[in-house]
Design a protein around this motif. Structure first.
Motif, mmCIF file in Angstrom:
data_model
loop_
_atom_site.group_PDB
_atom_site.id
_atom_site.type_symbol
_atom_site.label_atom_id
_atom_site.label_comp_id
_atom_site.label_asym_id
_atom_site.label_seq_id
_atom_site.Cartn_x
_atom_site.Cartn_y
_atom_site.Cartn_z
ATOM 1 N N HIS A 21 0.820 -1.224 0.000
ATOM 2 C CA HIS A 21 0.000 0.000 0.000
ATOM 3 C C HIS A 21 0.852 1.272 0.000
ATOM 4 O O HIS A 21 0.334 2.367 -0.229
ATOM 5 C CB HIS A 21 -0.936 0.017 1.209
ATOM 6 C CG HIS A 21 -2.022 -1.011 1.137
ATOM 7 N ND1 HIS A 21 -2.988 -1.005 0.164
ATOM 8 C CD2 HIS A 21 -2.266 -2.100 1.914
ATOM 9 C CE1 HIS A 21 -3.806 -2.030 0.351
ATOM 10 N NE2 HIS A 21 -3.387 -2.712 1.407
ATOM 11 N N LEU A 22 2.130 1.132 0.258
ATOM 12 C CA LEU A 22 3.015 2.294 0.286
ATOM 13 C C LEU A 22 3.862 2.410 -0.982
ATOM 14 O O LEU A 22 4.785 3.211 -1.038
ATOM 15 C CB LEU A 22 3.933 2.235 1.514
ATOM 16 C CG LEU A 22 3.250 2.176 2.881
ATOM 17 C CD1 LEU A 22 4.285 2.172 3.996
ATOM 18 C CD2 LEU A 22 2.263 3.330 3.077
ATOM 19 N N TYR A 27 5.392 7.972 -0.860
ATOM 20 C CA TYR A 27 6.190 7.188 0.083
ATOM 21 C C TYR A 27 7.561 6.846 -0.482
ATOM 22 O O TYR A 27 8.497 6.586 0.279
ATOM 23 C CB TYR A 27 5.413 5.933 0.491
ATOM 24 C CG TYR A 27 4.103 6.291 1.152
ATOM 25 C CD1 TYR A 27 4.091 6.893 2.411
ATOM 26 C CD2 TYR A 27 2.885 6.092 0.508
ATOM 27 C CE1 TYR A 27 2.898 7.261 3.020
ATOM 28 C CE2 TYR A 27 1.689 6.452 1.105
ATOM 29 C CZ TYR A 27 1.701 7.042 2.353
ATOM 30 O OH TYR A 27 0.536 7.422 2.944
ATOM 31 N N THR A 207 -2.815 14.210 4.556
ATOM 32 C CA THR A 207 -1.783 13.683 3.662
ATOM 33 C C THR A 207 -0.551 14.589 3.575
ATOM 34 O O THR A 207 0.504 14.156 3.122
ATOM 35 C CB THR A 207 -2.328 13.474 2.239
ATOM 36 O OG1 THR A 207 -2.692 14.737 1.673
ATOM 37 C CG2 THR A 207 -3.532 12.544 2.245
ATOM 38 N N ASN A 261 0.597 10.207 9.860
ATOM 39 C CA ASN A 261 0.147 9.600 8.611
ATOM 40 C C ASN A 261 -0.510 8.255 8.912
ATOM 41 O O ASN A 261 0.142 7.328 9.396
ATOM 42 C CB ASN A 261 1.345 9.419 7.664
ATOM 43 C CG ASN A 261 0.914 8.996 6.276
ATOM 44 O OD1 ASN A 261 0.347 7.939 6.092
ATOM 45 N ND2 ASN A 261 1.204 9.837 5.286
ATOM 46 N N LYS A 262 -1.787 8.147 8.614
ATOM 47 C CA LYS A 262 -2.538 6.936 8.950
ATOM 48 C C LYS A 262 -2.045 5.725 8.177
ATOM 49 O O LYS A 262 -1.979 4.615 8.705
ATOM 50 C CB LYS A 262 -4.030 7.158 8.678
ATOM 51 C CG LYS A 262 -4.682 8.147 9.631
ATOM 52 C CD LYS A 262 -6.165 8.296 9.334
ATOM 53 C CE LYS A 262 -6.807 9.288 10.299
ATOM 54 N NZ LYS A 262 -8.254 9.475 10.000
ATOM 55 N N GLU A 263 -1.689 5.923 6.904
ATOM 56 C CA GLU A 263 -1.222 4.802 6.086
ATOM 57 C C GLU A 263 0.088 4.233 6.624
ATOM 58 O O GLU A 263 0.267 3.015 6.702
ATOM 59 C CB GLU A 263 -1.034 5.256 4.625
ATOM 60 C CG GLU A 263 -2.338 5.486 3.876
ATOM 61 C CD GLU A 263 -3.101 4.194 3.628
ATOM 62 O OE1 GLU A 263 -2.443 3.155 3.439
ATOM 63 O OE2 GLU A 263 -4.330 4.213 3.646
ATOM 64 N N LYS A 266 -0.571 2.502 9.993
ATOM 65 C CA LYS A 266 -1.233 1.218 9.772
ATOM 66 C C LYS A 266 -0.237 0.174 9.266
ATOM 67 O O LYS A 266 -0.217 -0.968 9.723
ATOM 68 C CB LYS A 266 -2.331 1.432 8.728
ATOM 69 C CG LYS A 266 -3.226 0.246 8.496
ATOM 70 C CD LYS A 266 -4.238 0.692 7.468
ATOM 71 C CE LYS A 266 -5.280 -0.283 7.179
ATOM 72 N NZ LYS A 266 -6.193 0.242 6.162
ATOM 73 N N ALA A 267 0.615 0.572 8.318
ATOM 74 C CA ALA A 267 1.624 -0.341 7.775
ATOM 75 C C ALA A 267 2.629 -0.730 8.853
ATOM 76 O O ALA A 267 3.080 -1.877 8.920
ATOM 77 C CB ALA A 267 2.336 0.313 6.591
#
Length: 275
Positions: A21-22, A27, A207, A261-263, A266-267
């Motif tokens: 997802h990154l 990223y 973001t 950063n939520k992404e 989460k990762a």
């Protein structure tokens, strides 16, 4: 702090490499920033640690010039890279439908390469001027690394050409990149406020909020140091500001990006938390 800086930035690079997802330009730029921060702090901190421990308080002249070159070349590269990251967020928020077409993998790689090459080339001029100076007085550097202001004080040569070169490069690198970054964020904010839903505005701002914090820390300290560059500046104040830029900011960056950063957060928990 040095160990945490290395560990945090290595974690960011590992996350971007292994998490699907990154795998996107935003990223990719972040992992390059983390890679840069590792070398930026490594150019200064290990030697500073040996000084604080009293193990080695000397540095050869050539090593001193090389340390100055790498610290400021990597610092200039970071200015260009932060500007590229601001431009990337501008495209993603202001032109979301065209973003993938404009910011391709090839374009991302070209921007990264351009940032690194520009940073290392532009610092070669003041470094060569410094290398040609004569030092015939005290050989005690009043700093924890080979900083230009401390070396200028020790030189018995005419330093006006060097100081002029530093000022011009500071204006080009710091103020030039700052201007582009500010214009990018003005466009970003004007686009965000036009989003009808509060949830949409919050998502768009999230973001780029981490990047905005890092930019504020980085530009604030370096504008203070180099745009008003003068040997009359207080060296003690400069040391404190240098600690903020060279030691504290590289340490905080991974935490800022993971917490804001939520992404990435989460990762992180998926990869390192086993979930």
């Amino acid at each position: 702090m040095y160990v945490l800086t290395i560990a945090g930035n290595v974690a960011i690079i590992a996350l971007v490499m292994v998490h699907p997802h990154l795998q996107m330009p935003m990223y990719f730029f972040l992992s390059n920033l983390a890679f840069l921060e590792i070398w930026y702090t490594t150019a200064c901190v290990p030697k500073a640690i040996t000084i604080f421990l009293g193990k080695s308080r000397t540095i050869p002249f050539v090593s001193c010039i090389l340390q100055m070159y790498f610290i400021f070349a990597l610092g200039s590269t970071e200015f260009f890279l932060l500007t590229v990251m601001a431009y990337d967020r501008y495209l993603a928020i202001c032109y979301p439908l065209r973003y993938s077409a404009i910011m391709s993998n090839t374009k991302s790689a070209q921007l990264i390469l351009g940032s690194w090459v520009s940073g290392f080339v532009i610092i070669s001029c003041p470094t060569s001027l410094m290398a040609k100076m004569s030092f015939c007085g005290s050989n005690v550097i009043d700093h924890f690394f080979c900083s230009p202001d401390s070396l200028v004080i020790l030189s018995c040569s005419d330093t006006s050409a060097f100081q002029f070169a530093v000022l011009i490069i500071s204006i080009i690198v710091i103020l030039g990149s700052c201007l582009i970054t500010m214009v990018s964020y003005i466009c970003i904010i004007s686009t965000i406020v036009k989003i009808p839903s509060a949830q949409g505005r919050q998502k768009a701002f999230s973001t780029c909020s981490a990047h905005l914090i890092v930019v504020s820390l980085w530009y604030g300290s370096d504008i203070f140091l180099y745009i008003r560059y003068s040997t009359e500046n207080s060296l003690e104040i400069n040391k404190i500001v240098n600690i903020l830029g060279i030691i504290v900011t590289p340490l905080l960056n991974p935490f800022i990006y993971t917490l804001r950063n939520k992404e990435v957060k989460k990762a992180f928990w998926k990869v390192f938390g086993g979930r």
